[in-house]
Design a protein around this motif. Structure first.
Motif, PDB file in Angstrom:
ATOM      1  N   ILE A  20      38.654  16.732  65.803  1.00 32.56           N
ATOM      2  CA  ILE A  20      38.086  17.972  65.448  1.00 32.56           C
ATOM      3  C   ILE A  20      39.283  19.001  65.420  1.00 32.56           C
ATOM      4  CG2 ILE A  20      37.003  19.859  66.684  1.00 32.56           C
ATOM      5  CD1 ILE A  20      35.214  17.840  68.189  1.00 32.56           C
ATOM      6  N   PHE A  21      40.430  18.917  65.882  1.00 34.04           N
ATOM      7  CA  PHE A  21      41.561  19.700  65.772  1.00 34.04           C
ATOM      8  C   PHE A  21      41.783  19.760  64.300  1.00 34.04           C
ATOM      9  CE2 PHE A  21      45.770  21.583  65.898  1.00 34.04           C
ATOM     10  CZ  PHE A  21      45.483  22.429  66.893  1.00 34.04           C
ATOM     11  N   GLY A  22      42.012  18.501  63.788  1.00 33.38           N
ATOM     12  CA  GLY A  22      42.561  18.310  62.510  1.00 33.38           C
ATOM     13  C   GLY A  22      41.399  18.742  61.551  1.00 33.38           C
ATOM     14  N   GLN A  23      40.148  18.934  61.687  1.00 35.14           N
ATOM     15  CA  GLN A  23      39.118  19.153  60.824  1.00 35.14           C
ATOM     16  C   GLN A  23      39.137  20.773  60.875  1.00 35.14           C
ATOM     17  OE1 GLN A  23      37.077  17.363  58.884  1.00 35.14           O
ATOM     18  NE2 GLN A  23      38.196  15.678  59.525  1.00 35.14           N
ATOM     19  N   ILE A  24      39.509  21.296  62.006  1.00 28.58           N
ATOM     20  CA  ILE A  24      39.535  22.714  61.988  1.00 28.58           C
ATOM     21  C   ILE A  24      40.698  23.382  61.468  1.00 28.58           C
ATOM     22  CG2 ILE A  24      40.023  24.747  63.597  1.00 28.58           C
ATOM     23  CD1 ILE A  24      38.232  23.320  65.659  1.00 28.58           C
ATOM     24  N   MET A  25      41.862  22.624  61.353  1.00 27.70           N
ATOM     25  CA  MET A  25      43.241  22.963  60.654  1.00 27.70           C
ATOM     26  C   MET A  25      42.958  22.994  59.218  1.00 27.70           C
ATOM     27  SD  MET A  25      45.984  23.675  62.205  1.00 27.70           S
ATOM     28  CE  MET A  25      47.231  23.036  61.345  1.00 27.70           C
ATOM     29  N   ASN A  26      42.041  21.873  58.697  1.00 29.49           N
ATOM     30  CA  ASN A  26      41.932  21.714  57.088  1.00 29.49           C
ATOM     31  C   ASN A  26      40.822  22.921  56.920  1.00 29.49           C
ATOM     32  OD1 ASN A  26      43.463  19.624  56.849  1.00 29.49           O
ATOM     33  ND2 ASN A  26      41.731  18.064  57.304  1.00 29.49           N
ATOM     34  N   PHE A  27      39.918  23.126  57.637  1.00 27.33           N
ATOM     35  CA  PHE A  27      39.042  24.232  57.210  1.00 27.33           C
ATOM     36  C   PHE A  27      39.905  25.709  57.240  1.00 27.33           C
ATOM     37  CE2 PHE A  27      36.329  27.622  58.655  1.00 27.33           C
ATOM     38  CZ  PHE A  27      35.303  27.597  57.476  1.00 27.33           C
ATOM     39  N   MET A  28      40.718  25.950  58.152  1.00 23.78           N
ATOM     40  CA  MET A  28      41.312  27.065  58.276  1.00 23.78           C
ATOM     41  C   MET A  28      42.560  27.237  56.984  1.00 23.78           C
ATOM     42  SD  MET A  28      39.831  28.857  60.556  1.00 23.78           S
ATOM     43  CE  MET A  28      40.909  30.528  60.809  1.00 23.78           C
ATOM     44  N   LYS A  29      42.854  26.244  56.775  1.00 21.67           N
ATOM     45  CA  LYS A  29      43.864  26.158  55.569  1.00 21.67           C
ATOM     46  C   LYS A  29      43.510  26.700  54.439  1.00 21.67           C
ATOM     47  CE  LYS A  29      47.331  22.744  57.009  1.00 21.67           C
ATOM     48  NZ  LYS A  29      47.726  21.259  56.840  1.00 21.67           N
ATOM     49  N   GLN A  30      42.040  26.525  54.190  1.00 18.37           N
ATOM     50  CA  GLN A  30      41.534  27.068  53.176  1.00 18.37           C
ATOM     51  C   GLN A  30      41.231  28.595  53.165  1.00 18.37           C
ATOM     52  OE1 GLN A  30      37.780  24.795  53.070  1.00 18.37           O
ATOM     53  NE2 GLN A  30      38.836  22.852  52.479  1.00 18.37           N
ATOM     54  N   LYS A  31      41.156  29.107  54.447  1.00 20.50           N
ATOM     55  CA  LYS A  31      40.595  30.535  54.557  1.00 20.50           C
ATOM     56  C   LYS A  31      42.042  31.421  54.668  1.00 20.50           C
ATOM     57  CE  LYS A  31      36.354  29.509  55.150  1.00 20.50           C
ATOM     58  NZ  LYS A  31      35.524  29.827  53.857  1.00 20.50           N
ATOM     59  N   THR A  32      43.130  30.656  55.345  1.00 19.34           N
ATOM     60  CA  THR A  32      44.253  31.765  55.659  1.00 19.34           C
ATOM     61  C   THR A  32      45.730  30.956  55.287  1.00 19.34           C
ATOM     62  OG1 THR A  32      45.490  33.292  57.107  1.00 19.34           O
ATOM     63  CG2 THR A  32      44.166  31.350  58.200  1.00 19.34           C
ATOM     64  N   THR A  33      46.781  31.506  54.949  1.00 18.17           N
ATOM     65  CA  THR A  33      47.851  30.871  55.013  1.00 18.17           C
ATOM     66  C   THR A  33      48.663  31.100  56.292  1.00 18.17           C
ATOM     67  OG1 THR A  33      48.762  32.911  53.873  1.00 18.17           O
ATOM     68  CG2 THR A  33      47.852  31.046  52.457  1.00 18.17           C
ATOM     69  N   ASP A  34      48.217  32.062  57.188  1.00 15.81           N
ATOM     70  CA  ASP A  34      49.026  32.334  58.395  1.00 15.81           C
ATOM     71  C   ASP A  34      48.900  31.023  59.575  1.00 15.81           C
ATOM     72  OD1 ASP A  34      50.168  33.411  60.633  1.00 15.81           O
ATOM     73  OD2 ASP A  34      49.137  35.042  60.781  1.00 15.81           O
ATOM     74  N   PHE A  35      50.163  30.450  60.002  1.00 13.79           N
ATOM     75  CA  PHE A  35      50.047  29.222  60.594  1.00 13.79           C
ATOM     76  C   PHE A  35      49.394  29.541  61.966  1.00 13.79           C
ATOM     77  CE2 PHE A  35      52.293  26.584  63.621  1.00 13.79           C
ATOM     78  CZ  PHE A  35      51.768  25.246  63.297  1.00 13.79           C
ATOM     79  N   MET A  36      49.535  30.674  62.580  1.00 11.58           N
ATOM     80  CA  MET A  36      49.011  30.941  64.017  1.00 11.58           C
ATOM     81  C   MET A  36      47.568  30.986  63.927  1.00 11.58           C
ATOM     82  SD  MET A  36      50.654  31.063  66.616  1.00 11.58           S
ATOM     83  CE  MET A  36      52.100  30.067  66.779  1.00 11.58           C
ATOM     84  N   ALA A  37      47.119  31.719  62.874  1.00 13.93           N
ATOM     85  CA  ALA A  37      45.413  31.721  62.521  1.00 13.93           C
ATOM     86  C   ALA A  37      44.953  30.400  62.404  1.00 13.93           C
ATOM     87  CB  ALA A  37      45.393  32.815  61.521  1.00 13.93           C
ATOM     88  N   GLN A  38      45.708  29.557  61.846  1.00 12.24           N
ATOM     89  CA  GLN A  38      45.235  28.218  61.417  1.00 12.24           C
ATOM     90  C   GLN A  38      44.992  27.541  62.699  1.00 12.24           C
ATOM     91  OE1 GLN A  38      48.072  26.495  58.643  1.00 12.24           O
ATOM     92  NE2 GLN A  38      47.259  27.639  56.996  1.00 12.24           N
ATOM     93  N   ILE A  39      46.115  27.287  63.735  1.00 13.54           N
ATOM     94  CA  ILE A  39      46.115  26.690  64.893  1.00 13.54           C
ATOM     95  C   ILE A  39      45.130  27.349  66.039  1.00 13.54           C
ATOM     96  CG2 ILE A  39      47.867  25.388  64.345  1.00 13.54           C
ATOM     97  CD1 ILE A  39      49.427  27.004  66.570  1.00 13.54           C
ATOM     98  N   LEU A  40      45.248  28.515  65.887  1.00 14.92           N
ATOM     99  CA  LEU A  40      44.517  29.401  67.289  1.00 14.92           C
ATOM    100  C   LEU A  40      42.900  28.785  67.366  1.00 14.92           C
ATOM    101  CD1 LEU A  40      44.937  31.386  69.410  1.00 14.92           C
ATOM    102  CD2 LEU A  40      44.115  33.152  68.025  1.00 14.92           C
ATOM    103  N   PRO A  41      42.138  28.839  66.649  1.00 16.27           N
ATOM    104  CA  PRO A  41      40.765  28.242  66.685  1.00 16.27           C
ATOM    105  C   PRO A  41      40.566  26.682  67.682  1.00 16.27           C
ATOM    106  CG  PRO A  41      40.839  29.088  64.497  1.00 16.27           C
ATOM    107  CD  PRO A  41      42.318  29.000  65.168  1.00 16.27           C
ATOM    108  N   GLY A  42      41.445  25.849  67.075  1.00 18.23           N
ATOM    109  CA  GLY A  42      41.623  24.645  67.550  1.00 18.23           C
ATOM    110  C   GLY A  42      42.005  24.495  69.176  1.00 18.23           C
ATOM    111  N   TRP A  43      42.799  25.339  69.496  1.00 18.10           N
ATOM    112  CA  TRP A  43      43.362  25.562  70.636  1.00 18.10           C
ATOM    113  C   TRP A  43      42.297  26.223  71.512  1.00 18.10           C
ATOM    114  CZ3 TRP A  43      46.760  22.923  72.998  1.00 18.10           C
ATOM    115  CH2 TRP A  43      47.854  22.120  72.601  1.00 18.10           C
TER     116      TRP A  43
END
Length: 110
Positions: A20-43
């Protein structure tokens, strides 16, 4: 028997959260380029799911300690991520970018 049941629960949880974390990361990579914004929903998902599991399973299972550890680590990561996103990014974008580049460099080492 409790140890075996706890081990099965932890293995299933870690595998599911990894997927699920990998899927969320892939989804968030499409939405934003900010690394923290990409990993925060998974955490945040890991934090909430470990809290829910702590309330569901009985206290005598060995996995309770493991889920408490996962919960405390994820709470710490969420607080640090939010601090970086809200405070450091607004104060000094250059400092924020240097911290993020160090985090990305450590993540990419295999």
């Amino acid at each position: 028997m409790d140890i075996l049941f706890s081990a099965i629960i932890v293995i299933i949880y870690v595998g599911l959260m990894y997927f699920i974390f990998g899927q969320i990361m892939n989804f968030m990579k499409q939405k934003t380029t900010d690394f923290m914004a990409q990993i925060l929903p998974g955490w945040i998902l890991i934090m909430l799911s470990s809290i829910v599991i702590l309330f569901i399973f009985p206290d005598y299972l060995t996995s309770q300690r493991i889920f408490q550890f996962i919960m405390y680590i994820s709470i710490g990561v969420c607080f640090v991520s939010l601090f970086l996103l809200i405070v450091i990014k607004n104060i000094s974008l250059e400092k924020y970018n240097s911290i993020i580049s160090k985090l990305k460099a450590n993540r990419d080492i295999k």
